[in-house]
Enzyme design. Structure first.
Site, short mmCIF file in Angstrom:
data_model
loop_
_atom_site.label_atom_id
_atom_site.label_comp_id
_atom_site.label_asym_id
_atom_site.label_seq_id
_atom_site.Cartn_x
_atom_site.Cartn_y
_atom_site.Cartn_z
N GLU A 20 0.84 -1.21 0.00
CA GLU A 20 0.00 0.00 0.00
C GLU A 20 0.87 1.26 0.00
OE1 GLU A 20 -3.75 -0.11 2.00
OE2 GLU A 20 -3.13 1.55 3.28
N ARG A 110 -16.43 4.20 3.48
CA ARG A 110 -17.18 5.36 3.93
C ARG A 110 -16.23 6.50 4.30
NH1 ARG A 110 -19.65 5.61 9.75
NH2 ARG A 110 -17.48 6.19 10.04
#
Ligand code: FAD
Length: 292
Positions: A20, A110
């Site tokens: 990542e 979210r």
């Protein structure tokens, strides 16, 4: 390597390691993040994910770094996308940009609610599940989502959190990536519980090699992550010595990964945090286990 849908990559029985990177907060940091990304891509991970700034401010950089990874480096990319701090139109615009750049994979999130946000706002997606439905409407993306082996901080009960997770998955999720954890038994227990509830898609455990104890303390407190005694002893003994901490953090993460693989978990996501030297050390520790 070519830009693939992650759900296709995860179909084979090989061990897969992904890494990542996070985009710079300002444009000034762009080149150094790009250079770290290039070095991480050279390790030939199964894919590289690119995080998304909570307030949506770094969305431009998320799209360009993800595009650089897949279109210039030839490694599959996964672009994160959050929705809670943006209007529906803003989110739809980013989905359009990802499509234009040929990005196949989106991690639909979210995002953390900003302290001052009136929630829910009428022109926003309230939960990741709604964003997932929107992404599905916009194109043939492979969609990932987040899950929390220790329960999401806002959820009072794990049972309820798993019910929400099942609802989210049923809206069209292809795979899940977990929040970091430092005790593999927590993951094994979580897998048992979600499989029992009918969540059968691949789950990628997220492993965080801790290399800077002080920086991590607040993050760990915020996420409510349990710290096993063995890990606390490492933080206490090496926390003030950055080089020793990095070595110990990489060893601890490697140990977690080997235990996961030994127990049949074939896909592991490493939170490599723009640190090619950390990603490289982990790959080198796994050189006979992960065939790239
Ligand atoms: P949701 O799945 O929407 O869940 C949020 C909470 O709402 C949970 O408590 C859930 O139980 C509850 N809930 C869900 N659906 C409902 C419903 N229908 N009704 C009532 N309650 C419901 N943040 C960033 O800003 N950028 C990133 O790039 C980023 N990457 C991440 C990657 C991973 C792998 C993980 C684990 C987290 C990441 N985060 C990132 C953090 C994430 O945005 C936060 O943890 C956020 O608070 C929750 O996001 P979510 O997508 O899991 O939310």
């Amino acid at each position: 390597m070519i830009n693939l849908k992650i759900r296709e990559i995860l179909k084979d029985n090989r061990v897969h390691i992904s890494f990542e990177v996070f985009p710079p907060k300002t444009d000034a940091g762009f080149e150094s993040v790009l250079s770290a990304t290039d070095r991480i891509a050279a390790l030939k991970p199964s894919f590289i994910s690119v995080t998304y700034g909570a307030g949506g401010g770094t969305s431009k950089n998320t799209v360009s770094i993800a595009s650089h990874i897949s279109n210039e480096l030839g490694v599959t990319s996964l672009a994160h996308l959050t929705c809670v701090s943006s209007t529906k139109e803003e989110v739809q615009k980013v989905i359009g940009e990802l499509k234009e750049q040929g990005i196949e994979n989106i991690l639909a999130l979210r995002g953390d609610r900003p302290a001052k946000l009136t929630f829910p706002h009428p022109n926003q997606y309230h939960y990741a599940g709604e964003l997932i439905e929107e992404i599905k409407k916009e194109g043939d993306f492979c969609i990932g989502a987040a899950c929390y082996p220790e329960g999401h901080v806002e959820s009072e009960h794990k049972k309820e959190d798993i019910e929400h997770l099942k609802d989210k998955v049923d809206r069209g999720v292809d795979f899940l990536t977990t929040q970091m954890f430092f005790d593999n038994h927590i993951l094994y227990n979580f897998l048992y519980r979600i499989r029992e509830k009918g969540i059968t898609i691949p789950v990628l455990p997220g492993i965080m090699p801790i290399t800077n104890a002080k920086q991590m303390k607040r993050t760990l407190e915020l996420s409510g992550t349990a710290l096993p005694q063995r890990f606390v002893a490492i933080l206490d003994r090496f926390g003030d010595d950055p080089k020793a901490m990095q070595q110990a953090g990489i060893a601890y993460a490697t140990d977690q990964i080997i235990d996961l693989i030994a127990n049949g978990v074939n896909h592991i996501h490493v939170y490599s945090m723009n640190k090619p030297e950390v990603a490289g050390a982990i790959m080198s520790n796994l050189s006979e286990i992960v065939k790239v």
